[in-house]
Write a protein that holds these residues in place. Structure first.
Motif, PDB file in Angstrom:
ATOM      1  N   HIS A   9       0.823  -1.205   0.000  1.00 32.96           N
ATOM      2  CA  HIS A   9       0.000   0.000   0.000  1.00 32.96           C
ATOM      3  C   HIS A   9       0.856   1.255   0.000  1.00 32.96           C
ATOM      4  O   HIS A   9       0.465   2.276  -0.547  1.00 32.96           O
ATOM      5  N   HIS A  10       2.015   1.146   0.681  1.00 36.88           N
ATOM      6  CA  HIS A  10       2.864   2.323   0.801  1.00 36.88           C
ATOM      7  C   HIS A  10       4.315   1.866   0.743  1.00 36.88           C
ATOM      8  O   HIS A  10       4.713   0.979   1.508  1.00 36.88           O
ATOM      9  N   PRO A  40       0.733  13.649  -7.631  1.00 30.52           N
ATOM     10  CA  PRO A  40      -0.050  14.500  -6.731  1.00 30.52           C
ATOM     11  C   PRO A  40      -0.773  15.614  -7.477  1.00 30.52           C
ATOM     12  O   PRO A  40      -0.164  16.389  -8.213  1.00 30.52           O
ATOM     13  N   THR A  86       7.627   9.981  -7.230  1.00 33.20           N
ATOM     14  CA  THR A  86       6.679  10.003  -6.120  1.00 33.20           C
ATOM     15  C   THR A  86       5.264  10.170  -6.662  1.00 33.20           C
ATOM     16  O   THR A  86       4.952  11.158  -7.327  1.00 33.20           O
ATOM     17  N   GLU A  88       1.078   7.818  -6.869  1.00 42.38           N
ATOM     18  CA  GLU A  88       0.332   6.595  -6.566  1.00 42.38           C
ATOM     19  C   GLU A  88       0.214   5.779  -7.852  1.00 42.38           C
ATOM     20  O   GLU A  88      -0.059   6.326  -8.927  1.00 42.38           O
ATOM     21  N   GLY A 106      -4.137   0.487  -5.240  1.00 39.99           N
ATOM     22  CA  GLY A 106      -3.079   1.467  -5.418  1.00 39.99           C
ATOM     23  C   GLY A 106      -1.925   1.282  -4.465  1.00 39.99           C
ATOM     24  O   GLY A 106      -2.090   0.751  -3.355  1.00 39.99           O
ATOM     25  N   THR A 107      -0.747   1.701  -4.901  1.00 36.28           N
ATOM     26  CA  THR A 107       0.452   1.733  -4.060  1.00 36.28           C
ATOM     27  C   THR A 107       0.976   3.156  -4.071  1.00 36.28           C
ATOM     28  O   THR A 107       1.250   3.710  -5.131  1.00 36.28           O
ATOM     29  N   ARG A 108       1.075   3.701  -2.886  1.00 39.28           N
ATOM     30  CA  ARG A 108       1.607   5.063  -2.767  1.00 39.28           C
ATOM     31  C   ARG A 108       3.119   4.973  -2.629  1.00 39.28           C
ATOM     32  O   ARG A 108       3.625   4.372  -1.663  1.00 39.28           O
ATOM     33  N   HIS A 110       6.743   6.803  -2.263  1.00 40.03           N
ATOM     34  CA  HIS A 110       7.376   8.040  -1.814  1.00 40.03           C
ATOM     35  C   HIS A 110       8.878   7.887  -1.970  1.00 40.03           C
ATOM     36  O   HIS A 110       9.477   6.965  -1.393  1.00 40.03           O
TER      37      HIS A 110
END
Lengths: 113, 115
Positions: A9-10, A40, A86, A88, A106-108, A110
């Motif tokens: 997920h992240h 974003p 960076t 999603e 989704g995979t966020r 960063h």
């Protein structure tokens, strides 16, 4: 039931690290496969797609994905990520002849500068 | 070429009201699909229209309806708005419907907030 599962997920990575985002799907038939990216504040953009042929597909911005039919997987990879990656990331499947795209959650991602 | 255009970009409505969202597909594309994206989730399929006919419907209540016009633009209507309808509504345009090689191009979406 038709579904798409994204394993992470992240994800947090440093610049220049390698990336692999997992995606598995459940669909009883021939499929089209997609990875979309959502930066974003921006709209969904197509990173790459698989329809047929070579299971290793290359997309924009250095991304690639490999379709492994026996594993129902379509993992996204990039050898060296940048801060600008960076965003999603969504894995999606569309059954040939079907009416809809089914998205994963989704995979966020960063990226640390 | 213009991409997929959606209007309005942002909207605030009160519970119980009605809303109409609009989408213009890429020139030459005959199919329009609607998706709802709730914060933190992937987009969920609502409708697909092709050549002005409904070709698919997702698991949404009858409060949601849509139509496609002769110029292939589309409207999504939602009646009796609930707080849970707050989401980003996406329109996707494609040449055909689900055939091999048909890609989908998404618009920027309409951000609907129900208060």
């Amino acid at each position: 039931a038709q579904s798409v599962s994204q394993h992470n997920h992240h994800v947090i990575l440093s610049e220049a690290a390698s990336l692999e985002l997992g995606c598995n799907y459940s669909y009883g038939g021939t499929v089209n496969l997609f990875w979309y990216v959502q930066y974003p504040g921006q709209h969904l953009q197509l990173l790459l797609k698989y329809f047929s042929g070579d299971p290793l597909v290359k997309g924009i911005k250095g991304f690639e994905a490999e379709f492994i039919k026996s594993k129902f997987s379509f993992n996204l990879r990039k050898p060296s990520v940048q801060w600008s990656d960076t965003a999603e990331y969504f894995c999606a499947v569309n059954g040939v002849g079907g009416d809809k795209i089914i998205f994963g959650k989704g995979t966020r991602l960063h990226i640390l500068p | 070429d213009a991409g997929v255009t959606q209007s309005p970009t942002h909207l605030i409505k009160t519970r119980g009201q009605h809303v109409t969202l609009r989408c213009s597909p890429i020139s030459g594309h005959k199919s329009v699909s609607w998706y709802q994206q709730v914060l933190g989730q992937g987009p969920q399929f609502i409708f697909q229209y092709y050549e002005k006919e409904e070709r698919g419907r997702g698991n949404f209540p009858d409060r949601f309806s849509a139509r496609q016009f002769p110029n292939y633009s589309s409207e999504l209507n939602v009646n009796a708005l609930l707080l849970g309808d707050s989401a980003l509504y996406l329109c996707a345009s494609s040449y055909g419907t689900g055939g091999i090689g048909y890609g989908y191009t998404f618009g920027s979406g309409t951000r609907l907030t129900v208060v």
